[in-house]
Design an enzyme around this catalytic site. Structure first.
Site, PDB file in Angstrom:
ATOM      1  N   TYR A 128      -3.895  12.962   7.216  1.00 57.76           N
ATOM      2  CA  TYR A 128      -3.616  14.207   7.941  1.00 57.76           C
ATOM      3  C   TYR A 128      -4.781  15.187   7.965  1.00 57.76           C
ATOM      4  CZ  TYR A 128       0.974  12.513   8.752  1.00 57.76           C
ATOM      5  OH  TYR A 128       2.007  11.747   9.197  1.00 57.76           O
ATOM      6  N   LYS A 175       1.725   1.420  -0.615  1.00 54.00           N
ATOM      7  CA  LYS A 175       1.296   0.105  -0.132  1.00 54.00           C
ATOM      8  C   LYS A 175       0.117  -0.318  -1.010  1.00 54.00           C
ATOM      9  CE  LYS A 175       1.443  -3.193   3.013  1.00 54.00           C
ATOM     10  NZ  LYS A 175       2.579  -4.116   3.138  1.00 54.00           N
ATOM     11  N   ASP A 208       6.917  -1.119   2.761  1.00 56.87           N
ATOM     12  CA  ASP A 208       7.592  -1.833   3.861  1.00 56.87           C
ATOM     13  C   ASP A 208       9.000  -2.266   3.470  1.00 56.87           C
ATOM     14  OD1 ASP A 208       6.282  -3.497   2.098  1.00 56.87           O
ATOM     15  OD2 ASP A 208       5.207  -4.643   3.603  1.00 56.87           O
ATOM     16  N   ASP A 232       6.255  11.248   6.361  1.00 55.87           N
ATOM     17  CA  ASP A 232       6.471  11.758   7.710  1.00 55.87           C
ATOM     18  C   ASP A 232       7.418  10.815   8.464  1.00 55.87           C
ATOM     19  OD1 ASP A 232       6.255  13.001  10.134  1.00 55.87           O
ATOM     20  OD2 ASP A 232       4.111  12.696  10.385  1.00 55.87           O
ATOM     21  N   ASP A 236      12.005  11.157   9.011  1.00 55.37           N
ATOM     22  CA  ASP A 236      12.689  11.149  10.306  1.00 55.37           C
ATOM     23  C   ASP A 236      13.732  10.031  10.345  1.00 55.37           C
ATOM     24  OD1 ASP A 236      11.059  13.214  11.161  1.00 55.37           O
ATOM     25  OD2 ASP A 236      10.695  12.331  13.132  1.00 55.37           O
TER      26      ASP A 236
END
Ligand code: NAD
Length: 483
Positions: A128, A175, A208, A232, A236
């Site tokens: 970001y 990850k 994942d 992020d 959602d």
């Protein structure tokens, strides 16, 4: 009643003004003691020629009140406009993004009726920073930054949040099977900090499979702490599977300032029609009330909201024939909440902030330091080159070095292509050429500078260099595949 708390309010773009008015109406009716300063941010400010979307006077208000209730804004497409959300979070040091995602079954239809997950998203680092380069004709690059103090601060915040809110478990997703240094650091800090909270269970998942599990069985999670990008995306997903993305609010907490908002955007297609669900911003404003210690008003507002949802008074996004009783617009939803102030839900769990230690911004002074000894042992020189094969580049560069540094390998998109590359590997025009001392010994900056001069003199276009360092003798840079 105590003195009024100064706050800064932005009505935002798209559905923003409608959901903000609805939220302020309920805050007012619920007895919130707020002294409101309104600022203009977003689309109008961008289009007036301010690429940051916020004027200097607005920053002054934010720094004065330190509490920001913000409706969603529209970032105009293209044209160098910087996301105001990212700017505000980083400029005001709002490092923790807290997003509770709760199911309200059977009143709001969801496949996951017992979901109550709080996502604590790191808010400042990762990709970001928006640090990107077009390095060659074929290659673009973005930098992912994960720091030790940044990771420590957010992970500690997540455990503190769990402790203060009587939560039983904190889960971390990374990850780190692929990103061994960046995500690896986040995971390592998580394991270290978890030891200080023995009463709270902790676990780590690879992102994942963790994401798949979260979408399938959210009831097996409690508090989640995630690096910025995963947070992020997954917040959602988590909000949407409770029934609607319009149902989740969020707090962005810093040591000095804080910002409260809905997690969704400005939904321009829904603007001006009095149909948007104001619940996300309402729940964000309830988090703000807890933050400014108006906990009784927070509970009053929250319980009236729960009762409205329970009574089946729903905006279009959560309205379902059979489950819902009345489809209402934004204003009517707010009026229904106001009409229920003082009531509690009859079946859903009532909100109570009595036992919750106050949501104050924790100040973490004891950042973990890294005592390991650092040594420079090599350099990766990136070239923009499209004049031949990996073999040809290897033999040309082998002749260039010889100042105590030796060409060890050439990589293309992470695969070793010299020595002993495979003809099947697709090579782009970006080449990573690794130079180290023959015996792996420490090297100097002067050697690197001399090497770069030789590389340039031989006609090569170098586009980036990365120093290779060991810490206490341990290489802390990606290895060469196959070695
Ligand atoms: P969005 O969240 O604005 O909308 C996506 C869809 O979700 C909408 O079309 C609508 O169907 C539904 N939706 C969202 N909020 C709703 C609500 N309150 N009630 C009912 N339905 C709702 O996402 P987007 O379309 O990708 O983004 C639109 C704009 O918002 C973009 O300019 C984006 O940059 C901006 N944005 C702002 C914020 C913020 O200010 N915090 C966050 C995300 C996106």
């Amino acid at each position: 009643m105590s003195a009024k708390t100064p706050i800064t309010v932005a009505y935002g773009d798209g559905i923003g003004p409608e959901i903000m008015s609805a939220t302020l109406d309920v805050l007012n009716a619920a007895g919130a003691q707020l002294d409101i300063e309104v600022i203009e941010v977003g689309e109008k400010v961008y289009l007036a020629g301010n690429p940051a979307g916020i004027a200097a006077s607005a920053w002054e208000s934010l720094r004065r009140t330190k509490v920001f209730l913000k409706a969603p804004i529209t970032t105009p497409q293209g044209g160098g406009y910087k996301s105001l959300n990212v700017t505000t979070r980083t400029a005001l040091g709002l490092y923790a993004n807290v997003r509770p995602c709760v199911s309200y079954a059977p009143y709001v239809q969801t496949k996951h009726p017992v979901m109550d997950v709080v996502i604590v998203r790191e808010n400042e680092e990762d990709v970001y920073g928006g640090i990107e380069y077009q390095q060659t004709h074929q290659m673009t690059q973005a930098l992912k930054l994960i720091s030790r103090p940044g990771s420590e601060r957010i992970i500690r915040y997540a455990f503190e949040y769990a402790r203060r809110n009587n939560r039983r478990k904190v889960t971390c997703f990374t990850k780190d099977n692929i990103l061994k240094l960046t995500d690896g650091l986040f995971h390592k800090m998580f394991d270290e900090i978890a030891k200080e909270y023995p009463e709270i269970e902790h676990e780590h998942w690879i992102v994942d499979i963790g994401a798949a599990k979260l979408a399938d069985t959210p009831e097996s999670f409690d508090v989640l702490v995630l690096p910025n990008l995963y947070g992020d995306i997954l917040s959602d997903v988590a909000a949407q599977i409770t029934g609607s993305v319009g149902l989740a609010g969020s707090a962005n907490i810093g040591e000095i300032c804080s910002m409260f908002e809905a997690i969704h955007g400005s939904a321009p297609r829904r603007a001006g029609q009095n149909i948007a669900n104001p619940s996300g911003l309402m729940l964000g404003s309830i988090m703000m009330l807890v933050h400014v210690r108006q906990t009784d008003v927070a509970a009053r507002f929250h319980n009236a909201w729960l009762r409205t949802i329970e009574d089946g008074i729903h905006t279009y996004d959560i309205f379902r024939e059979g489950t819902s009783k009345q489809k209402v617009g934004t204003k009517e939803f707010a009026a229904a909440v106001i009409a229920r102030l003082g009531e509690k839900p009859q079946h859903l769990k009532p909100a109570s902030y009595k036992d919750v230690a106050l949501e104050k911004s924790p100040s973490f002074k004891t950042m973990a330091t890294d005592p390991r000894k650092k040594a420079l042992v090599g350099v990766d020189v990136y070239l923009d080159w499209s004049e031949g094969t990996a073999e040809e580049l290897g033999s040309a560069l082998s002749r260039v070095s010889a100042n105590g540094l030796e060409l060890k390998a050439i990589l293309n998109r992470g695969s070793r292509v010299w020595p002993k590359g495979l003809p099947e590997t697709l090579c782009t025009d970006q080449w990573r050429c690794r130079f180290q001392a023959k015996d792996g010994a420490e090297i100097s900056h002067a050697q690197i500078a001399e090497l770069l001069q030789r590389v340039a003199a031989a006609g090569f276009d170098f586009i980036q260099t990365e120093s290779l360092c060991t810490f206490d003798g341990r290489p802390e840079f990606s290895g060469i595949p196959g070695e």
